[in-house]
Design a protein around this motif. Structure first.
Motif, mmCIF file in Angstrom:
data_model
loop_
_atom_site.group_PDB
_atom_site.id
_atom_site.type_symbol
_atom_site.label_atom_id
_atom_site.label_comp_id
_atom_site.label_asym_id
_atom_site.label_seq_id
_atom_site.Cartn_x
_atom_site.Cartn_y
_atom_site.Cartn_z
ATOM 1 N N UNK A 290 0.481 25.483 0.280
ATOM 2 C CA UNK A 290 -0.526 26.472 -0.120
ATOM 3 C C UNK A 290 -1.579 25.910 -1.069
ATOM 4 N N UNK A 291 -1.257 24.831 -1.780
ATOM 5 C CA UNK A 291 -2.213 24.272 -2.729
ATOM 6 C C UNK A 291 -3.302 23.450 -2.046
ATOM 7 N N UNK A 292 -3.118 23.066 -0.816
ATOM 8 C CA UNK A 292 -4.171 22.370 -0.087
ATOM 9 C C UNK A 292 -3.982 20.888 0.075
ATOM 10 N N UNK A 293 -3.170 20.239 -0.720
ATOM 11 C CA UNK A 293 -2.896 18.819 -0.541
ATOM 12 C C UNK A 293 -4.006 17.931 -1.055
ATOM 13 N N UNK A 294 -3.892 16.650 -0.729
ATOM 14 C CA UNK A 294 -4.856 15.653 -1.177
ATOM 15 C C UNK A 294 -5.303 14.814 0.009
ATOM 16 N N UNK A 295 -6.299 13.992 -0.229
ATOM 17 C CA UNK A 295 -6.780 13.057 0.785
ATOM 18 C C UNK A 295 -6.631 11.666 0.191
ATOM 19 N N UNK A 296 -5.934 10.784 0.915
ATOM 20 C CA UNK A 296 -5.636 9.455 0.393
ATOM 21 C C UNK A 296 -6.134 8.394 1.363
ATOM 22 N N UNK A 297 -6.178 7.165 0.878
ATOM 23 C CA UNK A 297 -6.522 6.035 1.744
ATOM 24 C C UNK A 297 -5.257 5.553 2.449
ATOM 25 N N UNK A 298 -5.399 4.653 3.387
ATOM 26 C CA UNK A 298 -4.242 4.099 4.065
ATOM 27 C C UNK A 298 -3.336 3.353 3.103
ATOM 28 N N UNK A 299 -3.904 2.674 2.131
ATOM 29 C CA UNK A 299 -3.117 1.949 1.137
ATOM 30 C C UNK A 299 -2.291 2.917 0.296
ATOM 31 N N UNK A 300 -2.914 4.025 -0.137
ATOM 32 C CA UNK A 300 -2.189 5.020 -0.920
ATOM 33 C C UNK A 300 -1.113 5.710 -0.088
ATOM 34 N N UNK A 301 -1.404 5.922 1.194
ATOM 35 C CA UNK A 301 -0.426 6.544 2.076
ATOM 36 C C UNK A 301 0.797 5.645 2.250
ATOM 37 N N UNK A 302 0.580 4.336 2.337
ATOM 38 C CA UNK A 302 1.706 3.411 2.433
ATOM 39 C C UNK A 302 2.602 3.499 1.199
ATOM 40 N N UNK A 303 1.998 3.586 0.029
ATOM 41 C CA UNK A 303 2.823 3.676 -1.184
ATOM 42 C C UNK A 303 3.510 5.027 -1.301
ATOM 43 N N UNK A 304 2.860 6.097 -0.816
ATOM 44 C CA UNK A 304 3.505 7.412 -0.847
ATOM 45 C C UNK A 304 4.686 7.476 0.117
ATOM 46 N N UNK A 305 4.600 6.770 1.221
ATOM 47 C CA UNK A 305 5.693 6.775 2.198
ATOM 48 C C UNK A 305 6.790 5.787 1.829
ATOM 49 N N UNK A 306 6.559 4.949 0.841
ATOM 50 C CA UNK A 306 7.523 3.922 0.451
ATOM 51 C C UNK A 306 8.913 4.437 0.106
ATOM 52 N N UNK A 307 9.053 5.476 -0.731
ATOM 53 C CA UNK A 307 10.393 5.930 -1.108
ATOM 54 C C UNK A 307 11.169 6.598 0.027
ATOM 55 N N UNK A 308 10.487 7.072 1.046
ATOM 56 C CA UNK A 308 11.169 7.762 2.150
ATOM 57 C C UNK A 308 11.861 6.739 3.037
ATOM 58 N N UNK A 309 13.092 7.004 3.367
ATOM 59 C CA UNK A 309 13.872 6.044 4.160
ATOM 60 C C UNK A 309 14.134 6.521 5.583
ATOM 61 N N UNK A 310 13.576 7.644 5.964
ATOM 62 C CA UNK A 310 13.837 8.103 7.335
ATOM 63 C C UNK A 310 13.037 7.279 8.341
ATOM 64 N N UNK A 311 13.452 7.344 9.573
ATOM 65 C CA UNK A 311 12.856 6.528 10.627
ATOM 66 C C UNK A 311 11.386 6.872 10.854
ATOM 67 N N UNK A 312 11.049 8.136 10.799
ATOM 68 C CA UNK A 312 9.670 8.551 11.052
ATOM 69 C C UNK A 312 8.719 7.972 10.015
ATOM 70 N N UNK A 313 9.114 7.995 8.755
ATOM 71 C CA UNK A 313 8.265 7.428 7.705
ATOM 72 C C UNK A 313 8.142 5.919 7.868
ATOM 73 N N UNK A 314 9.228 5.274 8.269
ATOM 74 C CA UNK A 314 9.178 3.820 8.479
ATOM 75 C C UNK A 314 8.247 3.452 9.625
ATOM 76 N N UNK A 315 8.324 4.198 10.720
ATOM 77 C CA UNK A 315 7.453 3.916 11.871
ATOM 78 C C UNK A 315 5.993 4.212 11.508
ATOM 79 N N UNK A 316 5.769 5.225 10.683
ATOM 80 C CA UNK A 316 4.402 5.532 10.260
ATOM 81 C C UNK A 316 3.849 4.421 9.377
#
Length: 180
Positions: free
Chosen positions: A63-89
């Protein structure tokens, strides 16, 4: 003897230019391909730019609307996630970035006077990989980015558009290099 320009006596040379000399001359052997160069460098630039430029919407389903990030920032945001989908992304984002750099190098190589078939084939493989990454990102947008796929298509978010441009323009550049 008689020629188109008139008759010539015995022992005299025919008038120049003769009809066979009217065709433009092309150098024999391999040449540079500047159109493939432009297309491949443009495609590679799009692939690298998506990594540096802010353009990936994250959390638009909130509901808050989220943020817009660069590909580099997206890689660091996905870093802690260990599921397969985040890894493939993460791999998909790296494929687009590294593939963009590879397309730039292949574009520079197309300026060399050589047979461009291997360059075109390599560019075709890279462009298909980038296209697969773009499909993965749009299919998994709601699961990985927390944004609906429609958020990727909004005009203000360039990340996905640059990814698709890298794939499409890369395909055109690859086919151009294959054809030369």
């Amino acid at each position: 003897m008689s020629y188109a320009g008139g008759s010539v006596g015995a022992g005299a040379a025919p008038p120049w230019p003769v009809a066979s000399d009217q065709q433009p001359r092309r150098p024999a052997g391999p040449r540079a391909d500047p159109i493939a160069f432009l297309l491949l460098v443009l495609a590679g630039g799009c692939g690298v730019t998506q990594y540096l430029l802010t353009g990936w919407p994250v959390g638009r389903s909130d509901p808050l609307g989220g943020t817009v990030v660069s590909g580099r920032q997206l890689l660091t945001e996905l870093g802690p996630h260990t599921n397969t989908t985040a890894s493939v992304t993460r791999i998909a984002l790296l494929v687009v970035t590294v593939g963009g750099a590879a397309l730039i190098l292949l574009g520079l190589a197309s300026l060399l006077p050589m047979t461009h078939g291997p360059i075109g084939f390599a560019a075709l493989l890279v462009a298909l990989g980038v296209g697969g990454a773009a499909v993965w990102l749009v299919v998994q947008a709601s699961r990985v980015l927390g944004s609906p796929a429609s958020a990727l298509f909004s005009g203000g978010e360039l990340g996905w558009y640059l990814t698709v441009a890298a794939a499409v323009v890369g395909l055109f550049g690859a086919f151009k290099a294959l054809g030369s």
